[in-house]
Design an enzyme around this catalytic site. Structure first.
Site, PDB file in Angstrom:
ATOM      1  N   TYR A 146      71.068 -21.265   8.021  1.00 26.25           N
ATOM      2  CA  TYR A 146      70.109 -21.549   9.097  1.00 26.25           C
ATOM      3  C   TYR A 146      70.721 -21.399  10.481  1.00 26.25           C
ATOM      4  CZ  TYR A 146      67.259 -23.518   5.341  1.00 26.25           C
ATOM      5  OH  TYR A 146      66.550 -23.688   4.194  1.00 26.25           O
ATOM      6  N   LYS A 195      76.860 -22.217  -5.608  1.00 21.01           N
ATOM      7  CA  LYS A 195      76.576 -21.007  -6.395  1.00 21.01           C
ATOM      8  C   LYS A 195      77.904 -20.249  -6.475  1.00 21.01           C
ATOM      9  CE  LYS A 195      73.624 -18.300  -8.498  1.00 21.01           C
ATOM     10  NZ  LYS A 195      73.055 -18.649  -9.800  1.00 21.01           N
ATOM     11  N   ASP A 227      71.047 -23.455  -9.502  1.00 19.98           N
ATOM     12  CA  ASP A 227      69.890 -23.197 -10.379  1.00 19.98           C
ATOM     13  C   ASP A 227      69.820 -24.239 -11.486  1.00 19.98           C
ATOM     14  OD1 ASP A 227      72.296 -21.939 -10.906  1.00 19.98           O
ATOM     15  OD2 ASP A 227      71.440 -20.171 -11.858  1.00 19.98           O
ATOM     16  N   ASP A 251      68.002 -28.229   1.472  1.00 15.77           N
ATOM     17  CA  ASP A 251      66.618 -28.217   1.952  1.00 15.77           C
ATOM     18  C   ASP A 251      65.677 -28.164   0.750  1.00 15.77           C
ATOM     19  OD1 ASP A 251      64.411 -27.994   3.519  1.00 15.77           O
ATOM     20  OD2 ASP A 251      64.870 -26.018   4.347  1.00 15.77           O
ATOM     21  N   ASP A 255      63.534 -31.584  -1.217  1.00 14.38           N
ATOM     22  CA  ASP A 255      62.067 -31.617  -1.383  1.00 14.38           C
ATOM     23  C   ASP A 255      61.698 -31.800  -2.852  1.00 14.38           C
ATOM     24  OD1 ASP A 255      61.635 -31.320   1.294  1.00 14.38           O
ATOM     25  OD2 ASP A 255      60.101 -29.770   1.047  1.00 14.38           O
TER      26      ASP A 255
END
Ligand code: NAD
Length: 366
Positions: A146, A195, A227, A251, A255
């Site tokens: 970001y 990852k 994942d 992020d 959620d």
């Protein structure tokens, strides 16, 4: 103790929920003998209306002078509000990125806890929700994808877009230290999510987290690929305590974690820098559809105030008093509209608006 708090009530339901959180803080401070001083500032749409920008330099300076910032939420209806006719850098949400960067709030803590009283709202299988869960996502907030360089250019006759995911060792180390410190105050387990089978930034992440772990021999550390973590969060969230991860993974996972609690109006958050300073706000937005109607659930903001007492002021007993009062209010059957499932019968005297929910929690603070 003297508590200097800057309040950003914000837009939509923000002023309603912050009013209730302040009532709760006032009561705790009265009982435990602390002095509290608030300074109110504008941010978001209300700041655009007053000053033409979502966040002024004066507001940032006022926040820096405080011990902590308590925030409601900012923004309006993105389809109808005139704020969204402005270019993106001038809209209410631009204030959010700017305040995080200006206050160096690199660590975002989002607890996700399943209240036994609200188990029925959990969308997971019954045998999973029966076990309950109490986890905390520790998301890196000022680095990674970001904040890396980005561009869109034409190469060989077609558009090519690039976003860069950059992490320095020092950025990983400071968030890892926060995660292990918080784990020491909880169940002493950190799951670091990356990852590392694909990304260099994740391999560096894993290396630095392993180094930091050596200073915390009491804390159990596991590494998990992102994942797999997304899957495990719906399969068995009770396996997690502190989930440490970089900005974008955090992020998405936070959620997901908030959804499995089944109640957006319940989830607090804290954003911290290297010191004890922090910005505390609910995980939800400004809910313009219910603003000004006394329908909002103030609990996420009230629990954010409890996090503030714990992390910025070290007032653990006082924070616990707020958490207990919230639990007792739910145990006594009181519900704001968002906590009532479609088709669920609830007696008139147990239905609450924002103000009444705040009053009931205040009454139960011991
Ligand atoms: P939202 O979280 O505001 O609302 C989603 C749904 O949840 C709505 O139906 C709303 O009524 C309900 N809801 C949210 N909080 C509630 C509460 N405390 N009690 C009862 N119901 C509640 O998300 P959205 O509609 O996507 O966004 C609305 C505005 O909020 C947008 O302008 C968005 O940019 C902004 N926003 C701000 C923040 C922030 O300030 N940090 C975060 C997310 C969204």
């Amino acid at each position: 103790m003297k508590l200097n708090i800057t309040c950003i009530a914000g837009d939509g339901i923000g002023p309603e929920i912050v009013t209730e959180a302040r009532k709760v803080l006032d009561k705790v401070c009265e009982i435990y003998g602390h002095e509290i001083a608030y300074t109110d500032v504008l941010m978001g749409g209300c700041s655009i209306d007053a000053y033409g920008v979502p966040l002024t330099d004066e507001t940032i300076e006022t926040c820096k002078k405080a011990d902590a910032v308590l925030m409601g939420s900012i923004g309006g209806d993105t389809n109808t509000s005139p704020w969204y006719k402005l270019e993106p850098s001038k809209r209410p949400e631009a204030g959010l990125l700017k305040i995080r960067k200006s206050l160096n709030l690199f660590a975002n803590l989002r607890p996700a806890f399943l209240y036994p009283q609200l188990k029925d709202a959990c969308p997971l299988k019954e045998e999973t929700s029966e076990k309950g869960f109490d986890l905390l996502i520790m998301r890196e907030l000022t680095g990674g994808l970001y904040f890396g360089a980005r561009s869109t250019e034409t190469v060989d006759g077609e558009l090519v877009a690039t976003d860069s995911l950059v992490y320095k060792e020092s950025e990983i180390r400071r968030i890892a230290i926060k995660a292990f410190d918080v784990a020491m105050q909880r169940s002493k387990k950190v799951t670091s999510v990356d990852k590392a089978n694909v990304l260099d930034s994740s391999r560096l992440w894993r290396k630095v987290v392993n180094e930091v772990a050596k200073d915390y021999p009491e804390v159990e550390l596991e590494h998990m690929l992102v994942d797999n973590c997304a899957m495990q969060l719906v399969k068995d969230p009770s396996q997690f305590d502190v989930v440490l991860t970089e900005n974008m993974f955090g992020d998405i996972l936070s959620d997901e974690a908030s959804m499995v609690t089944g109640s957006i109006g319940m989830l607090p958050s804290a954003s911290l820098n290297e010191t004890k300073f922090g910005l505390y706000e609910p995980s939800h937005g400004s809910a313009p559809d219910i603003a000004g109607k006394d329908l909002a659930n103030p609990i996420a903001t009230i629990l954010s105030a409890a996090m503030m007492l714990k992390y910025s002021f070290g007032l653990d007993k006082e924070a616990q008093a707020i958490e207990n009062a919230v639990k007792k209010t739910l145990e006594d059957g009181f519900r704001t509209g968002d906590l009532v499932r479609p088709g669920e019968e609830i007696s008139e005297d147990k239905k609450c608006g924002c103000r009444r929910m705040g009053d009931l929690i205040v009454e139960r603070i011991k």
